[in-house]
Motif scaffolding. Structure first.
Motif, mmCIF file in Angstrom:
data_model
loop_
_atom_site.group_PDB
_atom_site.id
_atom_site.type_symbol
_atom_site.label_atom_id
_atom_site.label_comp_id
_atom_site.label_asym_id
_atom_site.label_seq_id
_atom_site.Cartn_x
_atom_site.Cartn_y
_atom_site.Cartn_z
ATOM 1 N N VAL A 37 6.416 4.094 -2.295
ATOM 2 C CA VAL A 37 5.890 3.402 -1.108
ATOM 3 C C VAL A 37 5.223 4.414 -0.187
ATOM 4 O O VAL A 37 4.114 4.189 0.315
ATOM 5 C CB VAL A 37 7.008 2.632 -0.379
ATOM 6 N N ALA A 40 1.846 5.444 -1.502
ATOM 7 C CA ALA A 40 0.853 4.376 -1.350
ATOM 8 C C ALA A 40 0.333 4.290 0.082
ATOM 9 O O ALA A 40 -0.845 4.015 0.309
ATOM 10 C CB ALA A 40 1.453 3.034 -1.767
ATOM 11 N N LYS A 65 -0.808 -0.708 7.207
ATOM 12 C CA LYS A 65 -0.716 -0.512 5.749
ATOM 13 C C LYS A 65 0.643 -0.972 5.223
ATOM 14 O O LYS A 65 0.727 -1.638 4.189
ATOM 15 C CB LYS A 65 -0.953 0.950 5.388
ATOM 16 N N TYR A 66 1.704 -0.608 5.958
ATOM 17 C CA TYR A 66 3.064 -0.963 5.547
ATOM 18 C C TYR A 66 3.250 -2.480 5.609
ATOM 19 O O TYR A 66 3.797 -3.073 4.678
ATOM 20 C CB TYR A 66 4.055 -0.243 6.459
ATOM 21 N N LEU A 69 1.503 -4.032 2.640
ATOM 22 C CA LEU A 69 2.306 -3.844 1.425
ATOM 23 C C LEU A 69 3.477 -4.823 1.404
ATOM 24 O O LEU A 69 3.730 -5.479 0.390
ATOM 25 C CB LEU A 69 2.822 -2.403 1.351
#
Length: 88
Positions: A37, A40, A65-66, A69
């Motif tokens: 994670v 990424a 971004k998190y 995801l």
């Protein structure tokens, strides 16, 4: 709307993160490590560990971004998104 559906809907709001426990549940349901994670998103593994523990929150760019995801993981693993309230 039931609480689980509210929690899932909140995942769709840009930048909204689920509770730390749910973050970890989503990652584990996808079979991902904290290091994967982190790679990424472009952060160190310890950052993901702190986010999942609720010790810190990601900054704006990393938060987006998190959250993206986590939304994708929640779509694939909706059962893992149930369990704890969301944080803003």
């Amino acid at each position: 709307m039931s609480d689980p559906l509210r929690r899932i809907d909140a995942l769709v709001d840009e930048g909204t993160l689920p509770a730390p426990q749910v973050r970890q549940q989503l990652r584990l349901a996808a079979g991902l490590t904290q290091a994967e994670v982190a790679d990424a998103i472009g952060v160190q593994r310890v950052a993901v560990a702190r986010w999942e523990a609720g010790l810190t929150q990601p900054h704006r760019g990393n938060r987006l971004k998190y959250a993206h995801l986590l939304r994708r993981l929640a779509a694939k693993h909706p059962d893992a998104a149930e369990g704890a309230p969301n944080e803003e």
